[in-house]
Structure formats: structure tokens, C-alpha cells
Scaffold this motif. Sequence first.
Motif, PDB file in Angstrom:
ATOM      1  N   CYS A 254      25.370  -1.685  14.573  1.00  0.00           N
ATOM      2  CA  CYS A 254      24.796  -0.508  15.231  1.00  0.00           C
ATOM      3  C   CYS A 254      23.523  -0.939  15.948  1.00  0.00           C
ATOM      4  N   THR A 255      22.957  -0.026  16.738  1.00  0.00           N
ATOM      5  CA  THR A 255      21.693  -0.300  17.396  1.00  0.00           C
ATOM      6  C   THR A 255      20.540  -0.003  16.446  1.00  0.00           C
ATOM      7  N   GLN A 256      19.384  -0.539  16.780  1.00  0.00           N
ATOM      8  CA  GLN A 256      18.197  -0.279  15.978  1.00  0.00           C
ATOM      9  C   GLN A 256      17.835   1.205  16.019  1.00  0.00           C
ATOM     10  N   ASP A 257      17.997   1.826  17.190  1.00  0.00           N
ATOM     11  CA  ASP A 257      17.714   3.259  17.319  1.00  0.00           C
ATOM     12  C   ASP A 257      18.643   4.075  16.425  1.00  0.00           C
ATOM     13  N   ALA A 258      19.926   3.721  16.421  1.00  0.00           N
ATOM     14  CA  ALA A 258      20.890   4.472  15.627  1.00  0.00           C
ATOM     15  C   ALA A 258      20.583   4.372  14.138  1.00  0.00           C
ATOM     16  N   LEU A 259      20.219   3.178  13.673  1.00  0.00           N
ATOM     17  CA  LEU A 259      19.900   2.993  12.258  1.00  0.00           C
ATOM     18  C   LEU A 259      18.641   3.762  11.891  1.00  0.00           C
ATOM     19  N   TRP A 260      17.626   3.674  12.737  1.00  0.00           N
ATOM     20  CA  TRP A 260      16.384   4.398  12.472  1.00  0.00           C
ATOM     21  C   TRP A 260      16.636   5.902  12.395  1.00  0.00           C
ATOM     22  N   ASN A 261      17.409   6.420  13.322  1.00  0.00           N
ATOM     23  CA  ASN A 261      17.710   7.854  13.320  1.00  0.00           C
ATOM     24  C   ASN A 261      18.475   8.260  12.059  1.00  0.00           C
ATOM     25  N   ALA A 262      19.408   7.429  11.651  1.00  0.00           N
ATOM     26  CA  ALA A 262      20.207   7.755  10.470  1.00  0.00           C
ATOM     27  C   ALA A 262      19.353   7.768   9.204  1.00  0.00           C
ATOM     28  N   LEU A 263      18.290   6.973   9.183  1.00  0.00           N
ATOM     29  CA  LEU A 263      17.420   6.904   8.007  1.00  0.00           C
ATOM     30  C   LEU A 263      16.329   7.975   8.005  1.00  0.00           C
ATOM     31  N   THR A 264      16.103   8.622   9.149  1.00  0.00           N
ATOM     32  CA  THR A 264      14.993   9.574   9.244  1.00  0.00           C
ATOM     33  C   THR A 264      15.410  10.992   9.604  1.00  0.00           C
ATOM     34  N   ASP A 265      16.624  11.192  10.077  1.00  0.00           N
ATOM     35  CA  ASP A 265      17.101  12.520  10.458  1.00  0.00           C
ATOM     36  C   ASP A 265      17.844  13.133   9.273  1.00  0.00           C
ATOM     37  N   PRO A 266      17.333  14.217   8.676  1.00  0.00           N
ATOM     38  CA  PRO A 266      17.975  14.788   7.483  1.00  0.00           C
ATOM     39  C   PRO A 266      19.405  15.263   7.719  1.00  0.00           C
ATOM     40  N   ASP A 267      19.701  15.746   8.911  1.00  0.00           N
ATOM     41  CA  ASP A 267      21.069  16.176   9.197  1.00  0.00           C
ATOM     42  C   ASP A 267      22.039  14.999   9.178  1.00  0.00           C
ATOM     43  N   LEU A 268      21.581  13.849   9.651  1.00  0.00           N
ATOM     44  CA  LEU A 268      22.427  12.655   9.604  1.00  0.00           C
ATOM     45  C   LEU A 268      22.542  12.126   8.179  1.00  0.00           C
ATOM     46  N   GLU A 269      21.439  12.157   7.436  1.00  0.00           N
ATOM     47  CA  GLU A 269      21.480  11.677   6.046  1.00  0.00           C
ATOM     48  C   GLU A 269      22.504  12.450   5.226  1.00  0.00           C
ATOM     49  N   ALA A 270      22.632  13.730   5.499  1.00  0.00           N
ATOM     50  CA  ALA A 270      23.587  14.558   4.765  1.00  0.00           C
ATOM     51  C   ALA A 270      25.030  14.154   5.045  1.00  0.00           C
ATOM     52  N   GLN A 271      25.250  13.359   6.093  1.00  0.00           N
ATOM     53  CA  GLN A 271      26.598  12.915   6.436  1.00  0.00           C
ATOM     54  C   GLN A 271      27.059  11.725   5.599  1.00  0.00           C
ATOM     55  N   TYR A 272      26.099  11.034   4.950  1.00  0.00           N
ATOM     56  CA  TYR A 272      26.506   9.842   4.207  1.00  0.00           C
ATOM     57  C   TYR A 272      25.926   9.761   2.798  1.00  0.00           C
ATOM     58  N   HIS A 273      25.022  10.654   2.405  1.00  0.00           N
ATOM     59  CA  HIS A 273      24.463  10.576   1.060  1.00  0.00           C
ATOM     60  C   HIS A 273      25.514  10.985   0.036  1.00  0.00           C
ATOM     61  N   PHE A 274      25.723  10.160  -0.958  1.00  0.00           N
ATOM     62  CA  PHE A 274      26.837  10.344  -1.888  1.00  0.00           C
ATOM     63  C   PHE A 274      26.698  11.580  -2.780  1.00  0.00           C
ATOM     64  N   ALA A 275      25.476  12.084  -2.981  1.00  0.00           N
ATOM     65  CA  ALA A 275      25.281  13.170  -3.943  1.00  0.00           C
ATOM     66  C   ALA A 275      24.652  14.414  -3.353  1.00  0.00           C
ATOM     67  N   SER A 276      24.298  14.383  -2.093  1.00  0.00           N
ATOM     68  CA  SER A 276      23.586  15.517  -1.504  1.00  0.00           C
ATOM     69  C   SER A 276      24.228  15.912  -0.180  1.00  0.00           C
ATOM     70  N   ASP A 277      24.710  17.147  -0.101  1.00  0.00           N
ATOM     71  CA  ASP A 277      25.276  17.663   1.142  1.00  0.00           C
ATOM     72  C   ASP A 277      24.223  18.348   2.002  1.00  0.00           C
ATOM     73  N   LYS A 278      23.033  18.548   1.439  1.00  0.00           N
ATOM     74  CA  LYS A 278      21.950  19.182   2.174  1.00  0.00           C
ATOM     75  C   LYS A 278      20.673  18.370   1.998  1.00  0.00           C
ATOM     76  N   VAL A 279      20.112  17.935   3.110  1.00  0.00           N
ATOM     77  CA  VAL A 279      18.861  17.175   3.113  1.00  0.00           C
ATOM     78  C   VAL A 279      17.899  17.886   4.051  1.00  0.00           C
ATOM     79  N   THR A 280      16.678  18.115   3.610  1.00  0.00           N
ATOM     80  CA  THR A 280      15.695  18.809   4.438  1.00  0.00           C
ATOM     81  C   THR A 280      14.438  17.968   4.573  1.00  0.00           C
TER      82      THR A 280
END
Length: 248
Positions: free
Chosen positions: A120-146
Motif C-alpha cells: 500500500c502507499t504511505q498515505d493509505a497506511l497512515w489513514n488506516a491507522l488514524t481514521d476511526p471509520d477505517l479502523e472499524a473495517q479491520y479491528h477484530f473486536a470493535s465494530d465502532k471506533v470513535t
Amino acid sequence: MDMIFKALGDPARRDILDRLRAKDAQTLSELEEHYEMTRFGVMKHLGVLEEAKLITTKKVGRFKYHYLNALPLQETIDRWIEPLLAKPAARGLLDLKAQLEGAANMTDKPDFRMETYIHCTQDALWNALTDPDLEAQYHFASDKVTRDGNIVTYHTPDGGVMLICTETELVPKTRISSTFEPKWDGPDMKTSRFDYLIEPQGTFCKLALEHYDIPAGQEGVADGWQRMLAGLKTFLETGKEAKFRYGS
């Protein structure tokens, strides 16, 4: 893959992996106490294991600490076993050796360290680690991240709070330092801290996760990190939701 099989072919190297599994973050001096071979002999075995990406290291001051990195083994096994499995499991992390010179915590030794390559790109990885809506797409135990400023909250399915992470330092697209405040066993669980370390590698990004000051009784967070980072990698490389839940 050939290097992995070569590394595992020697009983002394398998024993070193067993000792790191029992106790991570050991120095050469600690490891050599268990063997009759010379210090150079132990160093040679460690070099083979590191080349095969079965261990990773971090130098702190004049000491070099060794960590088990068993994820390449999981990937190798899955090459043959995955088609036989009806249910997904926490896997898919690629091996790498990552250490960022000048990163924070250079005077500290992490209790747990995990590494991977992500296509992936550096931008894509950074966004995935900092955007709560994206985190909710891959976090194994949490469907809602705020997110509220620098405070990121991971919610349980029933609306409770599972984990609170307060970002203490951000180096854009390079490093995230954060507290780790677990709540899944009640409000009195002790807080620790972790770092994400990011480095672009051509069409890939190199990601290392280092967790510090893990309290006694919370060693199981290692499995949670494996599931979460496996989901992150799969999500970024496929564009699809990826949750490696317990019991799935």
C-alpha cells in the motif's frame, strides 16, 4: 521460504526460538548461557534466524534484544492449510525486519514487537491507522471506533468501551505513539503504551508495532495485535472489510 526451512532444520535454532517464545527480548549474553557452544556459535545461529525473519531485533544502547517473529511460519503453513479451512483465523502478516533510526523510545526495550510488509502507499497506511471509520473495517473486536481529538475509543458490540488510546505524539506518515488503556476487564486495568513505526519500501510499506510496559496479566494482547494487524493488512491489500475475530 527456503530460508525458513533451513533455519528450522537445526535443533539449536529451534531451541532458541522456544526460549524466545518463553521469554521475549533476550540479549545474546542471556541466550548463550543455555548452550555449550561458543558465543560466536550462538551469534551465527541468531544470524540465520534473523535472515529467515523468524526473529527480529532492537538495539537499545549497547544491548541488542531479540524477539520471536513467528508470523512467517504462519504464512508458510497457510500456503498448504488455508484451502482446507472453512473459517478464517488471525494470519496473513508478512515478515520483515524494521527498525527506524532516530525513533522514539530508543532508550527503552519493548516488551512485544511485531513486523509486517503491507502492499500500500504511505498515505493509505497512515489513514488506516488514524481514521476511526477505517479502523472499524479491520479491528477484530470493535465494530465502532470513535475519535475525540487525540483520544481514540474502541467500543464493544453492546455499546461499552473496550479500549481507549490517547495519541501522545504523531510524526506524520512515520510514527504514532499512544497510550493503551484496556477496559475489557473493568476500569482498573493498568495502562501501557505502544508505537507504530512506518517506513515506505517502494510499492510496500514497512510497519512495526512495539508495545511497552505491558502489565502482568495482559500478555494476551500479543494475540490481539496479531489479529488486528492481520485485518489491517488484508483490508489495505483487498479493499474489503477484514475482521479476524475470536472463534470465527
